[in-house]
Scaffold this motif. Structure first.
Motif, PDB file in Angstrom:
ATOM      1  N   VAL A 144       0.837  -1.199   0.000  1.00  0.00           N
ATOM      2  CA  VAL A 144       0.000   0.000   0.000  1.00  0.00           C
ATOM      3  C   VAL A 144       0.876   1.255   0.000  1.00  0.00           C
ATOM      4  O   VAL A 144       0.618   2.208  -0.734  1.00  0.00           O
ATOM      5  CB  VAL A 144      -0.976  -0.006   1.194  1.00  0.00           C
ATOM      6  N   LYS A 145       1.946   1.257   0.815  1.00  0.00           N
ATOM      7  CA  LYS A 145       2.844   2.411   0.852  1.00  0.00           C
ATOM      8  C   LYS A 145       3.443   2.665  -0.529  1.00  0.00           C
ATOM      9  O   LYS A 145       3.554   3.812  -0.957  1.00  0.00           O
ATOM     10  CB  LYS A 145       3.963   2.191   1.874  1.00  0.00           C
ATOM     11  N   GLU A 146       3.821   1.612  -1.233  1.00  0.00           N
ATOM     12  CA  GLU A 146       4.403   1.764  -2.568  1.00  0.00           C
ATOM     13  C   GLU A 146       3.377   2.287  -3.567  1.00  0.00           C
ATOM     14  O   GLU A 146       3.713   3.071  -4.452  1.00  0.00           O
ATOM     15  CB  GLU A 146       5.008   0.448  -3.053  1.00  0.00           C
ATOM     16  N   ILE A 147       2.117   1.867  -3.424  1.00  0.00           N
ATOM     17  CA  ILE A 147       1.055   2.385  -4.302  1.00  0.00           C
ATOM     18  C   ILE A 147       0.934   3.890  -4.118  1.00  0.00           C
ATOM     19  O   ILE A 147       0.882   4.655  -5.079  1.00  0.00           O
ATOM     20  CB  ILE A 147      -0.283   1.669  -4.021  1.00  0.00           C
ATOM     21  N   TYR A 148       0.902   4.349  -2.850  1.00  0.00           N
ATOM     22  CA  TYR A 148       0.802   5.784  -2.593  1.00  0.00           C
ATOM     23  C   TYR A 148       2.034   6.533  -3.089  1.00  0.00           C
ATOM     24  O   TYR A 148       1.921   7.599  -3.673  1.00  0.00           O
ATOM     25  CB  TYR A 148       0.571   6.060  -1.104  1.00  0.00           C
ATOM     26  N   GLY A 179     -12.166   3.196 -13.782  1.00  0.00           N
ATOM     27  CA  GLY A 179     -12.305   2.200 -12.723  1.00  0.00           C
ATOM     28  C   GLY A 179     -12.529   2.840 -11.370  1.00  0.00           C
ATOM     29  O   GLY A 179     -12.712   4.045 -11.248  1.00  0.00           O
ATOM     30  N   GLY A 180     -12.515   1.991 -10.330  1.00  0.00           N
ATOM     31  CA  GLY A 180     -12.678   2.459  -8.965  1.00  0.00           C
ATOM     32  C   GLY A 180     -11.408   3.071  -8.422  1.00  0.00           C
ATOM     33  O   GLY A 180     -10.403   3.205  -9.127  1.00  0.00           O
ATOM     34  N   PRO A 181     -11.403   3.444  -7.140  1.00  0.00           N
ATOM     35  CA  PRO A 181     -10.248   4.105  -6.527  1.00  0.00           C
ATOM     36  C   PRO A 181      -8.949   3.307  -6.623  1.00  0.00           C
ATOM     37  O   PRO A 181      -7.882   3.893  -6.696  1.00  0.00           O
ATOM     38  CB  PRO A 181     -10.677   4.283  -5.068  1.00  0.00           C
ATOM     39  N   ALA A 182      -9.032   1.989  -6.643  1.00  0.00           N
ATOM     40  CA  ALA A 182      -7.805   1.188  -6.757  1.00  0.00           C
ATOM     41  C   ALA A 182      -7.133   1.370  -8.105  1.00  0.00           C
ATOM     42  O   ALA A 182      -5.970   1.034  -8.278  1.00  0.00           O
ATOM     43  CB  ALA A 182      -8.132  -0.282  -6.523  1.00  0.00           C
ATOM     44  N   GLU A 183      -7.845   1.920  -9.093  1.00  0.00           N
ATOM     45  CA  GLU A 183      -7.316   2.090 -10.431  1.00  0.00           C
ATOM     46  C   GLU A 183      -6.672   3.456 -10.645  1.00  0.00           C
ATOM     47  O   GLU A 183      -6.162   3.736 -11.715  1.00  0.00           O
ATOM     48  CB  GLU A 183      -8.448   1.912 -11.454  1.00  0.00           C
ATOM     49  N   ILE A 184      -6.685   4.327  -9.625  1.00  0.00           N
ATOM     50  CA  ILE A 184      -6.258   5.701  -9.806  1.00  0.00           C
ATOM     51  C   ILE A 184      -4.831   5.792 -10.349  1.00  0.00           C
ATOM     52  O   ILE A 184      -4.553   6.364 -11.134  1.00  0.00           O
ATOM     53  CB  ILE A 184      -6.424   6.537  -8.523  1.00  0.00           C
ATOM     54  N   GLY A 185      -3.863   5.233 -10.016  1.00  0.00           N
ATOM     55  CA  GLY A 185      -2.536   5.407 -10.596  1.00  0.00           C
ATOM     56  C   GLY A 185      -2.331   4.672 -11.888  1.00  0.00           C
ATOM     57  O   GLY A 185      -1.441   4.970 -12.658  1.00  0.00           O
ATOM     58  N   LYS A 186      -3.189   3.687 -12.186  1.00  0.00           N
ATOM     59  CA  LYS A 186      -3.029   2.853 -13.365  1.00  0.00           C
ATOM     60  C   LYS A 186      -3.513   3.530 -14.631  1.00  0.00           C
ATOM     61  O   LYS A 186      -3.242   3.059 -15.718  1.00  0.00           O
ATOM     62  CB  LYS A 186      -3.768   1.537 -13.171  1.00  0.00           C
ATOM     63  N   ALA A 187      -4.232   4.635 -14.505  1.00  0.00           N
ATOM     64  CA  ALA A 187      -4.804   5.302 -15.663  1.00  0.00           C
ATOM     65  C   ALA A 187      -3.737   6.057 -16.446  1.00  0.00           C
ATOM     66  O   ALA A 187      -3.972   6.503 -17.543  1.00  0.00           O
ATOM     67  CB  ALA A 187      -5.910   6.259 -15.234  1.00  0.00           C
ATOM     68  N   ARG A 188      -2.552   6.214 -15.882  1.00  0.00           N
ATOM     69  CA  ARG A 188      -1.494   6.984 -16.536  1.00  0.00           C
ATOM     70  C   ARG A 188      -0.386   6.102 -17.001  1.00  0.00           C
ATOM     71  O   ARG A 188      -0.040   5.144 -16.513  1.00  0.00           O
ATOM     72  CB  ARG A 188      -0.973   8.027 -15.572  1.00  0.00           C
TER      73      ARG A 188
END
Length: 108
Positions: free
Chosen positions: A8-12, A99-108
């Motif tokens: 989770v820390k790495e995702i943020y 997508g949902g919130p889990a997809e937020i960084g994947k859109a770029r």
């Protein structure tokens, strides 16, 4: 999405360039202690106001709403969360992702 704290820390960290504005607001805490008062469960309402720039550089503001369902344990260093489940509520505002919130960084 199941993830452990190091993930989770790495995702943020990986999404820090995506979030222009980012807050976590907790409220309506409901804590229940076990009979020994060494563990507890806690539910908290979460409102997460977020601002991101879209592909054209326009600021998009939205809020993610939900509940954290936590298990806590008392340690020598104080209370620690040992398990956290995110219960997605809804998204309001100008949400720019498919997508949902889990997809937020994947859109770029």
């Amino acid at each position: 999405v199941l993830a452990h704290w190091p993930e989770v820390k790495e995702i943020y960290r990986g999404n820090s360039d995506v979030f222009v504005k980012y807050f976590h607001l907790y409220g309506n805490l409901q804590i229940k202690f076990d009979e020994t008062r060494s563990t507890a469960t806690m539910q908290s309402k979460v409102i997460n106001p977020i601002g991101v720039n879209d592909e054209e550089g326009h600021l998009r503001l939205f809020q993610v709403h939900g509940v954290y369902d936590d298990v806590l344990r008392k340690t020598n260093e104080g209370w620690r969360i040992t398990n956290r489940v995110w219960l997605q509520g809804w998204i309001s505002g100008d949400y720019p992702f498919a997508g949902g919130p889990a997809e937020i960084g994947k859109a770029r």
